[in-house]
Design a protein around this motif. Structure first.
Motif, PDB file in Angstrom:
ATOM      1  N   VAL A 716       0.835  -1.200   0.000  1.00  0.00           N
ATOM      2  CA  VAL A 716       0.000   0.000   0.000  1.00  0.00           C
ATOM      3  C   VAL A 716       0.869   1.249   0.000  1.00  0.00           C
ATOM      4  O   VAL A 716       0.626   2.206  -0.756  1.00  0.00           O
ATOM      5  N   ALA A 717       1.908   1.259   0.847  1.00  0.00           N
ATOM      6  CA  ALA A 717       2.800   2.427   0.912  1.00  0.00           C
ATOM      7  C   ALA A 717       3.478   2.670  -0.436  1.00  0.00           C
ATOM      8  O   ALA A 717       3.566   3.810  -0.904  1.00  0.00           O
ATOM      9  N   ASP A 718       3.952   1.601  -1.065  1.00  0.00           N
ATOM     10  CA  ASP A 718       4.587   1.736  -2.385  1.00  0.00           C
ATOM     11  C   ASP A 718       3.602   2.296  -3.407  1.00  0.00           C
ATOM     12  O   ASP A 718       3.958   3.132  -4.249  1.00  0.00           O
ATOM     13  N   ARG A 719       2.362   1.834  -3.331  1.00  0.00           N
ATOM     14  CA  ARG A 719       1.336   2.295  -4.275  1.00  0.00           C
ATOM     15  C   ARG A 719       1.066   3.792  -4.091  1.00  0.00           C
ATOM     16  O   ARG A 719       0.982   4.550  -5.067  1.00  0.00           O
ATOM     17  N   ILE A 720       0.946   4.231  -2.846  1.00  0.00           N
ATOM     18  CA  ILE A 720       0.657   5.641  -2.588  1.00  0.00           C
ATOM     19  C   ILE A 720       1.815   6.524  -3.038  1.00  0.00           C
ATOM     20  O   ILE A 720       1.610   7.611  -3.592  1.00  0.00           O
ATOM     21  N   LEU A 721       3.050   6.076  -2.817  1.00  0.00           N
ATOM     22  CA  LEU A 721       4.207   6.862  -3.270  1.00  0.00           C
ATOM     23  C   LEU A 721       4.191   7.044  -4.783  1.00  0.00           C
ATOM     24  O   LEU A 721       4.520   8.121  -5.296  1.00  0.00           O
ATOM     25  N   GLU A 722       3.794   6.013  -5.502  1.00  0.00           N
ATOM     26  CA  GLU A 722       3.749   6.118  -6.965  1.00  0.00           C
ATOM     27  C   GLU A 722       2.619   7.043  -7.412  1.00  0.00           C
ATOM     28  O   GLU A 722       2.778   7.819  -8.358  1.00  0.00           O
ATOM     29  N   PHE A 723       1.476   6.974  -6.739  1.00  0.00           N
ATOM     30  CA  PHE A 723       0.363   7.849  -7.107  1.00  0.00           C
ATOM     31  C   PHE A 723       0.618   9.299  -6.685  1.00  0.00           C
ATOM     32  O   PHE A 723       0.217  10.227  -7.379  1.00  0.00           O
ATOM     33  N   ASP A 724       1.279   9.495  -5.547  1.00  0.00           N
ATOM     34  CA  ASP A 724       1.493  10.849  -5.039  1.00  0.00           C
ATOM     35  C   ASP A 724       2.713  11.536  -5.653  1.00  0.00           C
ATOM     36  O   ASP A 724       2.695  12.744  -5.881  1.00  0.00           O
ATOM     37  N   ILE A 725       3.779  10.779  -5.884  1.00  0.00           N
ATOM     38  CA  ILE A 725       5.024  11.376  -6.386  1.00  0.00           C
ATOM     39  C   ILE A 725       5.361  10.852  -7.776  1.00  0.00           C
ATOM     40  O   ILE A 725       5.645  11.617  -8.701  1.00  0.00           O
ATOM     41  N   GLY A 726       5.318   9.514  -7.912  1.00  0.00           N
ATOM     42  CA  GLY A 726       5.730   8.906  -9.173  1.00  0.00           C
ATOM     43  C   GLY A 726       4.893   9.315 -10.367  1.00  0.00           C
ATOM     44  O   GLY A 726       5.381   9.337 -11.508  1.00  0.00           O
ATOM     45  N   GLY A 788      -2.234   1.825   5.934  1.00  0.00           N
ATOM     46  CA  GLY A 788      -2.452   0.400   6.160  1.00  0.00           C
ATOM     47  C   GLY A 788      -3.393  -0.186   5.132  1.00  0.00           C
ATOM     48  O   GLY A 788      -4.055   0.540   4.377  1.00  0.00           O
ATOM     49  N   SER A 789      -3.471  -1.496   5.116  1.00  0.00           N
ATOM     50  CA  SER A 789      -4.286  -2.193   4.123  1.00  0.00           C
ATOM     51  C   SER A 789      -5.666  -2.561   4.647  1.00  0.00           C
ATOM     52  O   SER A 789      -6.582  -2.793   3.869  1.00  0.00           O
ATOM     53  N   GLU A 790      -5.826  -2.628   5.974  1.00  0.00           N
ATOM     54  CA  GLU A 790      -7.107  -3.060   6.542  1.00  0.00           C
ATOM     55  C   GLU A 790      -7.972  -1.860   6.907  1.00  0.00           C
ATOM     56  O   GLU A 790      -7.511  -0.916   7.548  1.00  0.00           O
ATOM     57  N   LYS A 791      -9.219  -1.902   6.512  1.00  0.00           N
ATOM     58  CA  LYS A 791     -10.146  -0.808   6.795  1.00  0.00           C
ATOM     59  C   LYS A 791     -10.462  -0.775   8.283  1.00  0.00           C
ATOM     60  O   LYS A 791     -10.940  -1.738   8.856  1.00  0.00           O
ATOM     61  N   GLU A 792     -10.204   0.357   8.891  1.00  0.00           N
ATOM     62  CA  GLU A 792     -10.415   0.509  10.323  1.00  0.00           C
ATOM     63  C   GLU A 792     -11.345   1.685  10.622  1.00  0.00           C
ATOM     64  O   GLU A 792     -12.241   1.594  11.444  1.00  0.00           O
ATOM     65  N   ASP A 793     -11.117   2.799   9.940  1.00  0.00           N
ATOM     66  CA  ASP A 793     -11.882   4.019  10.170  1.00  0.00           C
ATOM     67  C   ASP A 793     -12.410   4.512   8.824  1.00  0.00           C
ATOM     68  O   ASP A 793     -11.639   4.942   7.966  1.00  0.00           O
ATOM     69  N   ALA A 794     -13.723   4.455   8.635  1.00  0.00           N
ATOM     70  CA  ALA A 794     -14.315   4.805   7.334  1.00  0.00           C
ATOM     71  C   ALA A 794     -13.992   6.230   6.922  1.00  0.00           C
ATOM     72  O   ALA A 794     -13.837   6.521   5.730  1.00  0.00           O
ATOM     73  N   VAL A 795     -13.867   7.131   7.894  1.00  0.00           N
ATOM     74  CA  VAL A 795     -13.595   8.539   7.574  1.00  0.00           C
ATOM     75  C   VAL A 795     -12.219   8.697   6.935  1.00  0.00           C
ATOM     76  O   VAL A 795     -12.018   9.545   6.064  1.00  0.00           O
ATOM     77  N   LYS A 796     -11.273   7.869   7.351  1.00  0.00           N
ATOM     78  CA  LYS A 796      -9.892   8.004   6.853  1.00  0.00           C
ATOM     79  C   LYS A 796      -9.516   6.888   5.881  1.00  0.00           C
ATOM     80  O   LYS A 796      -8.337   6.612   5.680  1.00  0.00           O
ATOM     81  N   TYR A 797     -10.523   6.289   5.291  1.00  0.00           N
ATOM     82  CA  TYR A 797     -10.257   5.195   4.351  1.00  0.00           C
ATOM     83  C   TYR A 797     -10.509   5.670   2.927  1.00  0.00           C
ATOM     84  O   TYR A 797     -11.544   6.269   2.628  1.00  0.00           O
ATOM     85  N   ASP A 798      -9.542   5.416   2.045  1.00  0.00           N
ATOM     86  CA  ASP A 798      -9.651   5.768   0.628  1.00  0.00           C
ATOM     87  C   ASP A 798     -10.060   4.515  -0.141  1.00  0.00           C
ATOM     88  O   ASP A 798      -9.249   3.616  -0.360  1.00  0.00           O
ATOM     89  N   HIS A 799     -11.314   4.465  -0.573  1.00  0.00           N
ATOM     90  CA  HIS A 799     -11.811   3.286  -1.275  1.00  0.00           C
ATOM     91  C   HIS A 799     -11.161   3.136  -2.652  1.00  0.00           C
ATOM     92  O   HIS A 799     -10.962   2.013  -3.125  1.00  0.00           O
ATOM     93  N   TYR A 800     -10.819   4.234  -3.266  1.00  0.00           N
ATOM     94  CA  TYR A 800     -10.248   4.226  -4.607  1.00  0.00           C
ATOM     95  C   TYR A 800      -8.873   3.550  -4.628  1.00  0.00           C
ATOM     96  O   TYR A 800      -8.589   2.692  -5.467  1.00  0.00           O
ATOM     97  N   LEU A 801      -8.046   3.894  -3.650  1.00  0.00           N
ATOM     98  CA  LEU A 801      -6.710   3.295  -3.566  1.00  0.00           C
ATOM     99  C   LEU A 801      -6.644   2.174  -2.528  1.00  0.00           C
ATOM    100  O   LEU A 801      -5.587   1.586  -2.322  1.00  0.00           O
ATOM    101  N   GLU A 802      -7.763   1.922  -1.853  1.00  0.00           N
ATOM    102  CA  GLU A 802      -7.847   0.873  -0.822  1.00  0.00           C
ATOM    103  C   GLU A 802      -6.745   1.043   0.222  1.00  0.00           C
ATOM    104  O   GLU A 802      -5.926   0.153   0.459  1.00  0.00           O
TER     105      GLU A 802
END
Length: 985
Positions: A716-726, A788-802
């Motif tokens: 998940v962290a690698d994915r976010i880095l690519e979407f945010d910076i890469g 993180g990869s597991e949904k814990e808090d709906a307010v802070k969960y991004d469904h698009y990037l999971e």
């Protein structure tokens, strides 16, 4: 810091002395006291895990067990008649520990704990609450104790954890009856005789506040009696008597041979005042008296209830006789504390907060107990938080709460002198969570309650706790230590202002009007109509705003100043048909004045802002960056800027911090092409003559996997880095195309979740155009985020990037809740180098907000010191080609709460953090005694004197004028004096 804290440690405690806790912690040095403490616990510190019989055992009808009040409470009809239950019922099966004894013990072995806290089921040992005993129950606990002895794990045994035999409730009314203390003593005697030889730590009762108040007062918990405060206080009275009877039983008859210790597990919340006033602090003290002091003061101080309860409750509170007070006083060999999710924000009755604010500061509670109850040895017998019932393996939220509580315990020991000798995480495995059922989880090991075999699956928290036990805390690590050293010659030390203050109001010297001074009447200047002096040419010194900003920058000793141009104001129509020449002249003057004082201007052509993205209105109206015409308009705008300002600006940014959060894929596609075309324009037409450099500046906050041991979280962290910076970096600094991770992810969600996100394709020519369109890698970095990869808090969960955003509550945070994580900058710089090679890197913006209270500027001082030191580590230890660092921001007027200068009542005032930054610049880093001296070549000049005169032409012209005027005046005075003398002669 440690010395300061030692000076304010409490002496011997006494009732009411804990009230000093709030003022003490309000005075502690900020932010040093809130930093994470890297240290270890005392040798011999006890590490354990716990569970409760009803929560985990199951087997409610097995082995001769009798029903408990929880069995009856859980089986009450809560659904409409005839409706089938939707899930497990209460603790009927729960984790099925009764049938999986060795499974649980293997989990303990894996953890490496020193102790295991568990409770005995009164209804399993005495099914009717009284003799005869149940042989199967005795055998079950004997097997458990024998196996613990084989593992070398110390048992900590609770006699009563809320599961009163239903027979006693039916026959006597439970704890509302004065008969119960005697029956509890008989039950305890059975346990001491059968198990006492193997148990060193006994707990009589768990959390009597919850049992009494919610079992007999509010009816929220078994036995569900809504008897109001009077019945609740009566039940508590009997619970205290029962505890005292058992302690004296052990002390008189079993301690000599068994040599164990007995206490009671008391639960508490923490409370903080709404305002630091004497009245509010008294209310906080009262809140703790009504919950913890209700039971702790009789036992640890004088055998009677707190005075605040006596004075407020009058006849509601039962009385102890003098003999009973003596009997109850001192009936604990240590202070057993339960703190966490059972009581805090859950079962604490709201009126017992006394209009103050509930908090989860374990450290302050420990200090309060230490002050209030004569420095008792404290054993934390239950502590943790919870995660969602759907969380399976990666329980990051649980880990960070655990980390916070354990770190606060360590601070209480090391900083505050509190005698804590053991810690128990709650719980060993998932179970039935009382009034919250199976909607939350608190175990280190995951249990699938729907499965037949109930296998234990270790969560990420198991690895965290296991390593913590191995290291006995959080020992200092080399990477956490600051280093000494300096940056290279020519390192760019800068500051950022999003947009410089533009004030084109002409100076008074440009006014051509003629004035007469009315010396007789009004004493004012009177304008003479129709009479004008000759106009003179405008000069840069005519702009007073420029002079002020330059002087403020000089005070900082920076070598570079980074600001953005306003495209929407320079070319209001988006093309060259209308040019704001006054503004362009202002920018020319600003840049030239910077150069005059040896500050290099770093200029961005475009920076997005909220209003129209800072695009000319005509472009913003018609698609903005989604319109390909914006690309060509940007190229023409850039050509105009290079032509108009290029003689003064040698350090260009095409686009500063384009926000990927607000970009569509089509807009990002055009933005990349626009950047590349402008870079090639400069490279082909302007670089040779202007000799500058140009690139793009990307926002690049670091992203860290929430569970460092989890492969899923790392993905998940690698994915976010690519979407945010890469997304924008890879085409320019890498392959010329978008990251493969992006394409693969979008393909997956488009096919599986029926999204329609289209990532455009570049032609081969466009790839060649974009790839390599840089001279350096410029990045803005402010904070670090956990994902993180597991949904814990709906307010802070991004469904698009999971992706689930997680907060490490042990991190420092600014007033706006931005996390202060210096090591994130070093990790980011290493990541850029590993992805894009040995590219020159500039940190173009790095900063933190403050509040109205100047104490928050201390956080900025810490931020500057530690972020720059991490940058030095990246340069020195990781061989990152770092060439500059810019702090954000210049002043509070243009970036409120972020400035190194405050702006109040039209005045700029330097903050202490400015001085600190200036010292670092002066030292070029953090030189130490062994740091080799760095000899940097001076800027060339034919002679130093010439350079002095060249940079002060205006001043020298003025001095020369004064000197000439003086000589002429002297000449005329002398000449006319002589003429007068000759006339008289």
């Amino acid at each position: 810091l440690l010395l300061l804290l030692l000076l304010v440690r409490p002496g011997l405690g006494a009732p009411g002395q804990g009230a000093g806790t709030w003022s003490r912690f309000a005075r502690l040095p900020y932010p040093q006291d809130q930093l994470f403490l890297h240290d270890t616990f005392p040798d011999g510190f006890l590490w354990g895990a716990g569970s409760a019989a009803y929560q985990t055992e199951g087997g409610w009808r097995q082995g001769g067990k009798g029903p408990s009040v929880w069995d009856a409470f859980a089986h009450r009809p809560a659904t409409p008649p005839g409706a089938a239950p939707t899930g497990p019922v209460g603790g009927d099966v729960a984790s099925d520990s009764y049938n999986n004894l060795f499974r649980d013990l293997e989990a303990l072995r894996r953890l490496g704990v020193s102790h295991y806290r568990f409770s005995l089921s009164w209804a399993r040992l005495l099914p009717n609450g009284t003799a005869p005993a149940n042989p199967a129950g005795l055998a079950h606990y004997a097997r458990l104790l024998a196996r613990l002895r084989e593992l070398g794990v110390e048992p900590v045994v609770t006699l009563y954890h809320w599961d009163l035999p239903q027979a006693l409730q039916d026959a006597f009314g439970g704890w509302a009856s004065p008969v119960l203390p005697r029956l509890f003593r008989d039950y305890a005697e059975l346990c001491f005789r059968h198990f006492g030889g193997q148990v060193r730590y006994w707990l009589t009762l768990d959390n009597p506040y919850v049992v009494a108040w919610h079992g007999y007062g509010t009816g929220r918990l078994p036995p569900g009696l809504r008897g109001g405060p009077r019945l609740g206080y009566r039940a508590a009275h009997h619970l205290l008597q029962a505890h005292a009877k058992v302690w004296h039983l052990y002390n008189d008859h079993f301690r000599p041979s068994q040599r164990g210790k007995v206490s009671i597990a008391l639960s508490s919340h923490w409370i903080k005042p709404q305002h630091m006033t004497e009245k509010n602090i008294k209310e906080c003290q009262k809140s703790l008296d009504f919950v913890l002091g209700w039971f702790a003061k009789p036992i640890f101080i004088d055998g009677d209830y707190p005075e605040s309860m006596r004075s407020n409750l009058s006849s509601l509170l039962p009385e102890f006789s003098e003999a009973e007070k003596k009997y109850i006083k001192g009936t604990a060999d240590f202070f057993a504390l339960s703190f966490g999710a059972t009581l805090s924000f859950q079962l604490l009755d709201s009126h017992m907060k006394f209009q103050q604010l509930e908090s989860i500061s374990l450290r302050q509670l420990l200090y309060w107990i230490n002050s209030e109850y004569n420095n008792p040895p404290i054993f934390i017998v239950e502590n943790s938080w919870f995660v969602s019932g759907t969380t399976k393996k990666d329980d990051a939220k649980y880990i960070y709460y655990l980390k916070k509580f354990i770190m606060e315990t360590l601070k209480a020991i090391r900083y505050d002198g509190v005698n804590v000798f053991g810690y128990t995480v709650w719980s060993l495995l998932d179970g039935f969570e009382w009034h919250r059922g199976y909607s939350i989880r608190r175990g280190l090991f995951y249990v699938d309650f729907q499965s037949h075999d109930k296998k234990l699956v270790p969560k990420s928290s198991v690895l965290f706790y296991q390593k913590l036990i191995e290291k006995n805390g959080f020992p200092p690590l080399p990477e956490n230590q600051p280093i000494e050293g300096i940056f290279p010659c020519g390192f760019a030390w800068g500051v950022v202002d999003n947009y410089i203050q533009v004030d084109t109001t002409p100076a008074q010297f440009l006014d051509p009007s003629v004035y007469v001074w009315d010396v007789h009447q009004t004493k004012k200047l009177i304008k003479v109509d129709g009479v004008y002096a000759s106009r003179r040419k405008r000069h840069c010194v005519d702009f007073a705003a420029i002079r002020l900003q330059i002087s403020l920058l000089q005070e900082m000793h920076v070598t570079h100043f980074h600001f953005s141009l306003k495209w929407s104001l320079i070319l209001p129509l988006g093309n060259l048909s209308l040019i704001n020449h006054t503004l362009v002249h202002y920018y020319q003057c600003f840049a030239s004045e910077l150069l005059r004082v040896n500050i290099t201007p770093v200029v961005a052509l475009w920076q997005p802002m909220i209003e129209n993205q800072e695009l000319p209105v005509s472009l913003a109206k018609y698609g903005a960056w989604e319109n390909t015409e914006t690309v060509q308009a940007f190229v023409e705008y850039a050509r105009f800027c290079f032509t108009s300002l290029g003689d003064h600006v040698k350090f260009w940014i095409t686009m500063n911090e384009p926000s990927v959060k607000n970009l569509t894929y089509a807009a990002g596609h055009n933005l990349l092409k626009a950047h590349a075309k402008v870079w090639h324009l400069y490279d082909k037409e302007f670089r040779t003559s202007q000799k500058g450099k140009i690139s793009i500046a990307l926002q690049a906050d670091w992203v860290e996997p929430a569970c460092p041991f989890s492969r899923n979280d790392q993905e998940v962290a690698d994915r976010i880095l690519e979407f945010d910076i890469g997304w924008l970096a890879e085409p320019i600094f890498g392959s010329g195309d978008y990251p493969e991770v992006m394409r693969a992810w979008l393909h997956r969600i488009n096919s599986v979740d029926l999204y329609n996100f289209h990532l455009p394709y570049f032609s081969e020519d466009e790839k060649k155009l974009i790839q390599g369109s840089f001279d350096f890698f410029a990045l803005s970095h402010y904070t670090t985020t956990l994902v993180g990869s597991e949904k814990e808090d709906a307010v802070k969960y991004d469904h698009y990037l999971e992706v689930q955003m997680i907060n490490d509550i042990t991190w420092l945070h600014s007033p706006s809740r931005a996390a202060v994580v210096p090591w994130g900058l070093r990790k980011l710089l290493k990541w850029v180098k590993s992805k894009y090679g040995d590219v020159p890197i500039y940190v173009m913006a790095n900063g933190i907000d403050d509040g109205q209270n100047m104490v928050h500027d201390k956080l900025r001082v810490y931020y500057i010191q530690n972020y720059i030191n991490e940058a030095l580590k990246a340069y020195t230890l990781d061989d990152v080609n770092l060439q500059g660092y810019f702090f954000y921001s210049f002043n509070d007027k243009t970036a409120p709460k972020y400035g190194l200068y405050s702006y109040v009542a039209n005045q700029y005032e330097p903050k202490p953090s400015l001085k600190h930054y200036r010292e670092i610049i002066g030292n070029n880093g953090f030189p130490g005694p062994e740091t080799p001296e760095l000899l940097c070549p001076e800027e060339v000049a034919s002679c130093p004197e010439c350079h002095f005169f060249r940079t002060r032409k205006s001043l020298l012209a003025f001095v020369s004028f004064i000197f000439v005027a003086f000589i002429v005046t002297i000449f005329f005075i002398t000449y006319y004096s002589k003429r007068v003398e000759r006339r008289y002669k």
